[in-house]
Enzyme design. Structure first.
Site, PDB file in Angstrom:
ATOM      1  CB  THR A 383      -0.681  -0.278   1.306  1.00 41.57           C
ATOM      2  OG1 THR A 383      -1.589  -1.257   1.488  1.00 41.57           O
ATOM      3  CG2 THR A 383      -1.779   1.207   1.511  1.00 41.57           C
ATOM      4  CB  THR A 401      -3.585  -0.326  -1.171  1.00 36.37           C
ATOM      5  OG1 THR A 401      -2.749  -1.462  -1.033  1.00 36.37           O
ATOM      6  CG2 THR A 401      -5.219  -0.772  -0.852  1.00 36.37           C
TER       7      THR A 401
HETATM    8  O1  DON Z   1      -7.068  -2.059   3.260  1.00 36.49           O
HETATM    9  C1  DON Z   1      -6.116  -2.804   3.907  1.00 36.49           C
HETATM   10  O2  DON Z   1      -6.268  -2.849   5.220  1.00 36.49           O
HETATM   11  C2  DON Z   1      -5.230  -3.652   3.277  1.00 36.49           C
HETATM   12  N1  DON Z   1      -5.481  -3.939   1.792  1.00 36.49           N
HETATM   13  C3  DON Z   1      -4.093  -2.752   3.235  1.00 36.49           C
HETATM   14  C4  DON Z   1      -2.879  -3.424   2.473  1.00 36.49           C
HETATM   15  C5  DON Z   1      -1.593  -3.051   2.775  1.00 36.49           C
HETATM   16  O3  DON Z   1      -1.360  -2.263   3.382  1.00 36.49           O
HETATM   17  C6  DON Z   1      -0.428  -3.741   2.188  1.00 36.49           C
HETATM   18  N2  DON Z   1       0.668  -3.082   2.552  1.00 36.49           N
HETATM   19  N3  DON Z   1       1.837  -2.868   2.654  1.00 36.49           N
END
Ligand code: DON
Length: 571
Positions: A383, A401
């Site tokens: 993200t 993300t």
């Molecule tokens: O919305 C969420 O909580 C997840 N899809 C976020 C994913 C995420 O942060 C991946 N990153 N490092």
């Protein structure tokens, strides 16, 4: 409110002092740049997009103009997380009125999705369906979100704001070592599917090396359509048809109606207080704001700075609080447009006191003995986050993300658009963890049109003078605890932006019953925590915060050195 400090073991108090002084505070001058107050600053994950956003403000654009440029440009220069095929959340603070606005542009489940969509014939959750198939793709919200922010607050024409993204896609940009490596990893682990491989690898299939130029012509064409036709350039016509057809060819069920019907939603930010500070963060369908404020409410009852930052005593109490919040998340949180979420109850003093009464200040409670609580009331690896402040003290805190690095890895044919795999953030089956080990309940079950629960927590904190700081982070389930710790580092421990960002972090998410700690904790702290009964595991880095603090006479920013490419630019 109950104070538990007097109950604590004297030995822990002694250890706290020793350990607090042993914890390193790292200073990184290259990411900590004080600039004068009458200026602007961008803290982001990639330099070309951050510089483009800064230029917008230097040319007289406001903070939302800069955010629109940043959002579209990252889709070109940071393809693993920057996107137009995903979704996210933006928090905006308007200095003149003092008002703040939460914009939800989270993906939605297509109309054809249903509760058991990710279960196999035996009724077991099949992660390959929710993470790696056309069914993994939620209806993208990013374009609608950026355009909604622009419609309401932007001051410059959209084509001007999108010009840097279009240029970088059309003429290409120099790949750095990090992107070169990430692309090879994504190819080797099968994440990037055929169309994406054709764009991100040379015509002979070979990888781009650091220093070579990546051109994304189809993405440039898509961005031009959006610049010219606005929403229709993405949600209708050629691009929408390409998305639907690419997914349908492989068993997907997204329709043109799903795309044409997507709407971002302006919501009331979650508001809380910590001491004299006002916390503003993201409401459902993110769980971030509620649990950030819930944890701060609980932690305000303990003398954390007296105990010392990352001391065993402070870490123990914070971990106990984290467990309660993540347990509640598993049961009570979901999309409030579909489910009753007891927001006020979770943040009430009555409920806070119930939890405080159950926290044992001398030993951890096993996660299996922490069922999700019963708050009162019945109301209804990728993200990226960026923080931007302009010279007037306006601010944007944005996290968006594709879910995984490069999302589903599916690229809509001929469009250059990488599509998300956000559907995995729904609870495929109650009690079965998702990719981040998060357990969800009925409130986060798949339903047509529903938004999947998120942990993304873009946050803005105010003091008596208005804007104080802006922060947020990627990191899946670890986002909320990362934002919690960076915020406490500033509000409670009085650290500057670089110190608050760099300080070693820890994470507990209730299940598994493990305390994850970054390297940088003193070994005697870890020993004390293990003696208390914690299962402690040394973890890879936790989160990647991007923070800007508005001091009386200058701005200071820090972009987390935990991830390569992080940058702060100001003028
Ligand atoms: O919305 C969420 O909580 C997840 N899809 C976020 C994913 C995420 O942060 C991946 N990153 N490092």
């Amino acid at each position: 409110m109950q104070k538990l400090s007097r109950l604590l073991l004297p030995v822990l108090t002694v250890l706290a002092g020793v350990i607090a002084s042993a914890s390193p505070i790292l200073r990184s001058d290259h990411i900590f740049r004080p600039v004068k107050a009458e200026s602007g600053m961008v803290a982001g994950a990639e330099k070309l997009a951050s510089r483009a956003a800064l230029s917008v403000m230097q040319d007289g654009g406001n903070v939302v103009d800069a955010a629109v440029t940043m959002g579209f440009t990252l889709a070109v220069t940071l393809p693993r997380a920057g996107n137009i095929g995903g979704g996210g959340f933006m928090l905006i603070h308007d200095a003149d009125s003092g008002e703040s606005y939460a914009l939800d542009y989270r993906e939605t489940a297509p109309a054809g999705a249903f509760k058991n969509i990710f279960l196999d014939a035996e009724g077991n959750a099949d992660a390959s369906l929710s993470q790696d198939s056309p069914l993994a793709v939620g209806v993208p919200g990013t374009v609608a979100g950026l355009l909604a922010a622009h419609d309401r607050f932007g001051s410059k024409p959209l084509p001007e704001l999108m010009a840097p993204a279009i240029k970088l896609a059309e003429e290409g940009f120099i790949i750095d070592a990090n992107l070169a490596e990430m692309l090879v990893i994504a190819r080797d682990n099968g994440r990037l599917k055929t169309n994406a491989l054709q764009v991100f690898f040379k015509s002979d299939g070979g990888p781009y090396r650091a220093g070579e130029i990546l051109v994304q012509r189809e993405l440039a064409d898509t961005l031009k359509r959006i610049a010219k036709d606005g929403l229709k350039g993405f949600y209708e016509g050629h691009v929408a048809e390409a998305i639907v057809q690419t997914l349908a060819e492989n068993g997907g069920l997204m329709t043109l109606g799903d795309l044409a019907g997507y709407i971002p939603v302006w919501r009331e930010p979650i508001r809380g207080k910590y001491k004299d500070f006002t916390i503003l963060s993201m409401p459902p369908p993110s769980s971030g704001g509620i649990h950030l404020v819930q944890m701060l409410n609980l932690l305000e009852n303990f003398p954390l700075s007296e105990w010392g930052q990352n001391s065993s005593q402070t870490t123990h109490i914070m971990a106990e609080v984290m467990k309660r919040a993540y347990a509640d998340r598993s049961k009570h949180l979901g999309d409030t447009d579909f489910e009753a979420v007891p927001v006020a109850g979770l943040l009430s003093e009555t409920y806070e006191n119930q939890i405080l009464a159950r926290i044992n200040s001398m030993s951890p409670t096993a996660s299996t003995d922490i069922p999700p609580g019963s708050p009162p009331g019945k109301e209804s690896d990728e993200t990226t986050h960026f923080s931007i402040v302009d010279k007037a003290g306006n601010a944007v805190s944005n996290t968006y993300t594709l879910n995984f690095s490069f999302g589903s890895g599916i690229m809509a044919e001929g469009t250059g658009i990488l599509l998300n795999n956000e559907m995995d953030d729904f609870s495929a089956k109650p009690g079965v963890p998702n990719a981040y080990g998060l357990i969800g309940g009925e409130k986060n079950a798949v339903e047509p049109g529903k938004r999947m629960l998120s942990s993304m927590s873009p946050t803005i904190v105010l003091n008596d003078d208005g804007l104080y700081f802006v922060t947020g982070s990627p990191g899946g389930s670890r986002i909320i605890n990362t934002v919690l710790q960076v915020s406490l580092n500033i509000m409670e421990f009085d650290l500057n932006a670089a110190e608050a960002t760099n300080f070693p972090r820890f994470h507990h998410q209730w299940m598994p019953d493990t305390l994850f700690v970054e390297r940088g904790f003193a070994s005697d702290t870890l020993t004390a925590l293990r003696l208390l009964g914690y299962e402690v595991e040394i973890s890879k880095t936790i989160g990647a915060a991007k923070t800007i603090i508005r001091q009386k006479d200058h701005l200071e920013g820090a972009s987390d050195p935990r991830r390569l490419g992080s940058v702060v630019v100001g003028f």
